[in-house]
Design an enzyme around this catalytic site. Sequence first.
Site, PDB file in Angstrom:
ATOM      1  N   CYS A  72     -59.255  17.174  11.100  1.00  0.00           N
ATOM      2  CA  CYS A  72     -59.880  18.200  11.946  1.00  0.00           C
ATOM      3  C   CYS A  72     -61.202  17.642  12.482  1.00  0.00           C
ATOM      4  O   CYS A  72     -61.732  16.670  11.994  1.00  0.00           O
ATOM      5  CB  CYS A  72     -60.182  19.438  11.112  1.00  0.00           C
ATOM      6  SG  CYS A  72     -58.772  20.060  10.229  1.00  0.00           S
ATOM      7  N   ARG A  91     -59.030  12.706  17.499  1.00  0.00           N
ATOM      8  CA  ARG A  91     -58.721  12.839  16.060  1.00  0.00           C
ATOM      9  C   ARG A  91     -57.384  13.541  15.844  1.00  0.00           C
ATOM     10  O   ARG A  91     -56.881  13.606  14.724  1.00  0.00           O
ATOM     11  CB  ARG A  91     -59.836  13.624  15.348  1.00  0.00           C
ATOM     12  CG  ARG A  91     -61.183  12.944  15.372  1.00  0.00           C
ATOM     13  CD  ARG A  91     -62.297  13.900  14.971  1.00  0.00           C
ATOM     14  NE  ARG A  91     -62.254  14.268  13.574  1.00  0.00           N
ATOM     15  CZ  ARG A  91     -62.815  13.544  12.596  1.00  0.00           C
ATOM     16  NH1 ARG A  91     -63.431  12.419  12.912  1.00  0.00           N
ATOM     17  NH2 ARG A  91     -62.749  13.905  11.336  1.00  0.00           N
ATOM     18  N   TRP A 112     -56.364  20.040  12.488  1.00  0.00           N
ATOM     19  CA  TRP A 112     -55.214  19.185  12.175  1.00  0.00           C
ATOM     20  C   TRP A 112     -54.609  19.825  10.928  1.00  0.00           C
ATOM     21  O   TRP A 112     -55.151  19.707   9.829  1.00  0.00           O
ATOM     22  CB  TRP A 112     -55.687  17.763  11.908  1.00  0.00           C
ATOM     23  CG  TRP A 112     -54.646  16.832  11.409  1.00  0.00           C
ATOM     24  CD1 TRP A 112     -54.379  16.508  10.107  1.00  0.00           C
ATOM     25  CD2 TRP A 112     -53.707  16.081  12.180  1.00  0.00           C
ATOM     26  NE1 TRP A 112     -53.345  15.617  10.023  1.00  0.00           N
ATOM     27  CE2 TRP A 112     -52.911  15.330  11.265  1.00  0.00           C
ATOM     28  CE3 TRP A 112     -53.447  15.958  13.524  1.00  0.00           C
ATOM     29  CZ2 TRP A 112     -51.884  14.481  11.689  1.00  0.00           C
ATOM     30  CZ3 TRP A 112     -52.429  15.108  13.937  1.00  0.00           C
ATOM     31  CH2 TRP A 112     -51.668  14.384  13.032  1.00  0.00           C
ATOM     32  N   ASN A 114     -63.237  20.939   7.540  1.00  0.00           N
ATOM     33  CA  ASN A 114     -62.347  19.774   7.671  1.00  0.00           C
ATOM     34  C   ASN A 114     -62.082  19.268   6.268  1.00  0.00           C
ATOM     35  O   ASN A 114     -63.012  19.021   5.507  1.00  0.00           O
ATOM     36  CB  ASN A 114     -63.044  18.681   8.503  1.00  0.00           C
ATOM     37  CG  ASN A 114     -62.229  17.396   8.509  1.00  0.00           C
ATOM     38  OD1 ASN A 114     -61.014  17.428   8.329  1.00  0.00           O
ATOM     39  ND2 ASN A 114     -62.890  16.266   8.696  1.00  0.00           N
ATOM     40  N   GLY A 115     -60.806  19.159   5.874  1.00  0.00           N
ATOM     41  CA  GLY A 115     -60.483  18.633   4.542  1.00  0.00           C
ATOM     42  C   GLY A 115     -59.586  19.602   3.791  1.00  0.00           C
ATOM     43  O   GLY A 115     -58.931  20.453   4.378  1.00  0.00           O
ATOM     44  N   GLU A 161     -41.737  -5.705   6.890  1.00  0.00           N
ATOM     45  CA  GLU A 161     -42.808  -4.997   7.608  1.00  0.00           C
ATOM     46  C   GLU A 161     -43.766  -5.985   8.252  1.00  0.00           C
ATOM     47  O   GLU A 161     -44.188  -5.817   9.390  1.00  0.00           O
ATOM     48  CB  GLU A 161     -43.543  -4.068   6.656  1.00  0.00           C
ATOM     49  CG  GLU A 161     -44.759  -3.368   7.257  1.00  0.00           C
ATOM     50  CD  GLU A 161     -44.439  -2.498   8.464  1.00  0.00           C
ATOM     51  OE1 GLU A 161     -43.243  -2.216   8.700  1.00  0.00           O
ATOM     52  OE2 GLU A 161     -45.365  -2.148   9.199  1.00  0.00           O
ATOM     53  N   LYS A 207     -44.633  -6.147  12.234  1.00  0.00           N
ATOM     54  CA  LYS A 207     -46.006  -6.072  12.762  1.00  0.00           C
ATOM     55  C   LYS A 207     -46.300  -7.250  13.684  1.00  0.00           C
ATOM     56  O   LYS A 207     -46.839  -7.082  14.774  1.00  0.00           O
ATOM     57  CB  LYS A 207     -47.007  -6.044  11.600  1.00  0.00           C
ATOM     58  CG  LYS A 207     -47.104  -4.692  10.938  1.00  0.00           C
ATOM     59  CD  LYS A 207     -47.911  -3.747  11.794  1.00  0.00           C
ATOM     60  CE  LYS A 207     -47.552  -2.301  11.718  1.00  0.00           C
ATOM     61  NZ  LYS A 207     -46.184  -1.907  11.772  1.00  0.00           N
ATOM     62  N   GLU A 226     -44.280  -6.854  17.020  1.00  0.00           N
ATOM     63  CA  GLU A 226     -44.630  -5.771  17.952  1.00  0.00           C
ATOM     64  C   GLU A 226     -46.058  -5.909  18.479  1.00  0.00           C
ATOM     65  O   GLU A 226     -46.388  -5.354  19.515  1.00  0.00           O
ATOM     66  CB  GLU A 226     -44.418  -4.402  17.308  1.00  0.00           C
ATOM     67  CG  GLU A 226     -45.306  -4.095  16.128  1.00  0.00           C
ATOM     68  CD  GLU A 226     -45.059  -2.672  15.606  1.00  0.00           C
ATOM     69  OE1 GLU A 226     -44.787  -1.769  16.404  1.00  0.00           O
ATOM     70  OE2 GLU A 226     -45.143  -2.480  14.393  1.00  0.00           O
ATOM     71  N   HIS A 257     -29.558 -19.795   2.053  1.00  0.00           N
ATOM     72  CA  HIS A 257     -28.175 -19.515   2.478  1.00  0.00           C
ATOM     73  C   HIS A 257     -28.066 -19.577   4.003  1.00  0.00           C
ATOM     74  O   HIS A 257     -27.438 -18.736   4.620  1.00  0.00           O
ATOM     75  CB  HIS A 257     -27.757 -18.128   1.977  1.00  0.00           C
ATOM     76  CG  HIS A 257     -27.732 -18.031   0.499  1.00  0.00           C
ATOM     77  ND1 HIS A 257     -26.735 -18.572  -0.281  1.00  0.00           N
ATOM     78  CD2 HIS A 257     -28.635 -17.506  -0.375  1.00  0.00           C
ATOM     79  CE1 HIS A 257     -26.996 -18.366  -1.555  1.00  0.00           C
ATOM     80  NE2 HIS A 257     -28.141 -17.708  -1.647  1.00  0.00           N
ATOM     81  N   LYS A 309     -45.418   5.486  20.624  1.00  0.00           N
ATOM     82  CA  LYS A 309     -45.861   5.867  19.278  1.00  0.00           C
ATOM     83  C   LYS A 309     -44.764   6.637  18.557  1.00  0.00           C
ATOM     84  O   LYS A 309     -44.578   6.512  17.374  1.00  0.00           O
ATOM     85  CB  LYS A 309     -47.128   6.722  19.356  1.00  0.00           C
ATOM     86  CG  LYS A 309     -47.714   7.109  18.001  1.00  0.00           C
ATOM     87  CD  LYS A 309     -48.016   5.890  17.155  1.00  0.00           C
ATOM     88  CE  LYS A 309     -48.416   6.230  15.740  1.00  0.00           C
ATOM     89  NZ  LYS A 309     -48.411   5.021  14.880  1.00  0.00           N
TER      90      LYS A 309
HETATM   91  C1  AGP Z   1     -44.162   0.812  13.540  1.00  0.00           C
HETATM   92  O1  AGP Z   1     -45.287  -0.029  13.736  1.00  0.00           O
HETATM   93  C2  AGP Z   1     -43.479   1.171  14.847  1.00  0.00           C
HETATM   94  N1  AGP Z   1     -44.405   1.771  15.730  1.00  0.00           N
HETATM   95  C3  AGP Z   1     -42.164   1.907  14.659  1.00  0.00           C
HETATM   96  O2  AGP Z   1     -41.314   1.040  13.953  1.00  0.00           O
HETATM   97  C4  AGP Z   1     -42.213   3.246  13.882  1.00  0.00           C
HETATM   98  O3  AGP Z   1     -42.458   3.003  12.534  1.00  0.00           O
HETATM   99  C5  AGP Z   1     -40.822   3.900  14.016  1.00  0.00           C
HETATM  100  O4  AGP Z   1     -40.621   4.189  15.373  1.00  0.00           O
HETATM  101  C6  AGP Z   1     -40.686   5.179  13.186  1.00  0.00           C
HETATM  102  O5  AGP Z   1     -41.635   6.123  13.604  1.00  0.00           O
HETATM  103  P1  AGP Z   1     -41.845   7.432  12.699  1.00  0.00           P
HETATM  104  O6  AGP Z   1     -42.391   6.975  11.396  1.00  0.00           O
HETATM  105  O7  AGP Z   1     -42.815   8.260  13.476  1.00  0.00           O
HETATM  106  O8  AGP Z   1     -40.506   8.098  12.545  1.00  0.00           O
END
Ligand code: AGP
Length: 628
Positions: A2, A27, A75, A101-102, A506, A510, A513, A529, A623
């Site tokens: 928030c 935020r 939020w 907030n919190g 992961e 990272k 992307e 393998h 996102k």
């Molecule tokens: C992660 O860095 C990516 N932006 C992407 O893989 C993301 O994790 C995936 O689209 C899932 O999103 P969500 O957690 O909002 O479902």
Amino acid sequence: MCGVIGYCGHRPAVPLVLEGLKRLEYRGYDSAGLAFLQVNKLEVIRSAGKLCNLEEKVAKTANTFAPVSIGHTRWATHGLPVEKNSHPHKSNNNALAIVHNGIIENFQELKDELLKKGYVFYSDTDTEVLANLIADELDCLLQAKFSKNYAELQTEIEHTPQLSAQYLPYVEEAFCNAIKKAYGAYAVVLLSPLIPRHILAARLSAPLLLGIGIEEHFIASDVPAFLPYTRDVVFLDDNEFVTMSAGSYEVKNIYSGEKIAKTVHHIPWDLQGAAKDGYKHFMLKEIMEQPRVLQECLVGRVQDDLVCLPELDTLPVPDSIRIIACGTSYNAGLWSQYYLEQFAEIPVTVEIASEFRYRKPILNKNELIVVISQSGETADTLGALRLCREKGYPVLGICNVLGSSVAREASASVYTQAGPEISVASTKAMLSQMVVLLLLALYYGQRKKLACPVKEILHELRALPDILERALPAMRERAKELALQYAFAKSFFYLGRGTGYSLALEGALKLKELSYIHAEGYATGEIKHGPIALIEPDFPTFALAFDDDNFSKVRSGILEIKSRQGRVISVLQEGTSLENDDIWYIPKTNLPEFLALPAMQLFSYEMADYLGKDVDQPRNLAKSVTVE
Ligand code: AGP
């Protein structure tokens, strides 16, 4: 998170507060509101949705030149993002309004006490409880001193605001008494007709800072709220409260009441910089705030060394668990398989949502479906959730956005409480998902009365924020060094074993992307393998070698690569060693993944930044992938 703001000064406070809320929009929020005094009457205007809805309502209100106002962008944590739950919240007797907030962990027991006294609640929030708790404390003090409660004094107060000075010490005392009873991590700002020229505010672990102007003062969650008016800032510390008016402010300790001399800092950032807390990118800010995220993720979930997940108490202990997610959230789910099977002794399968929903999946009797989604809106994850619900299966949603589709459609939801994640690349969200999933493993271990090390793991989790906080600056320097050394790479292997395997996936995601360098995550044991055929001096490997039973096997995998002139960055825990040129040491802990993950995030961040990529908005990415 928030956003809160308060203003006392010579300008019309309501438009200024509205403007400040706009600068706190980054935020993330789902509703907003503000309060002010109109002819010494407490006015509150609130709206669900975006700030433009609030602006429309304010525009319809009689033109106000109130010199004092407080505002809030919410939020949601307790209660859905609807108007009745938005702030400010008034006390039943209209003696005050607060924004907050919190999280107040013990709000339910406080609410039960107030209900017994006849208080009425119109929202589902912990904030409304705090507002009435303060009003209750105030009435006790006014009764003792003036033999009248607020309601009995109200007429006099409205017609003689100049008397307010005599009431200020009582409002301060009531404010502090109530705060001492409300446990949790929060920041709170109060406005009352009893003290029409003042605002009170207190900080208990959530950020709160003063803007020091000329004959005007601001209080806010973050600098951007008042940056156009002043760059002189006082940062409140935990257990401090401030009484501020247009011409003065005083900071005191909530418990001792002693005055505290505070340093005034001058903020050099511009507005854009301030929204990122001075960091160059939101991604870096979100990586560096992970110690706080770790802490906040635990708030309200650990009591007397036991895990509490009341959201799950009504669901039966499952015979099996199926985790379904996409991208980074999938990697978090894969990581948790080790701990769910180890601590809860429940068989776990982890599925990619887009694959799961187009098979004819055979679900087991008494199987719990767990969907993980930061946004709570990912189309494939949502599709999988709906498929399982149609089949009559209980679904636990683990997400970061309260009121999102996953949160609303799951049978139960546990929120990661990581605050809004602005950067497209998911960082703090994954760390918070891992905390929730680890708590889930311990929770079921508890319910099954297994001999799982709940106390020890919780001790490790509670120690992590401090360990990570201290490690991050050096981690960032090491990430920068290695990114420069390996910027030549066109491809990378990421290797991990055991709990390191999902992190390797992961890390590779990272790097792909963010820096657009091809990277593949692999189980270390798999490299021989076939994939090892690719190894050449310009095809480096990033290897996670945790100090666990797998260490010697990972070590031989690394040596196999090095014997073929492959370059290796080995992430080791302090206290272990390896004959390797590029070693990256992380502090020793029994949960090394919570340090290795930020290290890999920083490596990708520094690589992308060095290569001049658009860190917060990488090409082709969204996102939240709300399309299939
Ligand atoms: C992660 O860095 C990516 N932006 C992407 O893989 C993301 O994790 C995936 O689209 C899932 O999103 P969500 O957690 O909002 O479902």
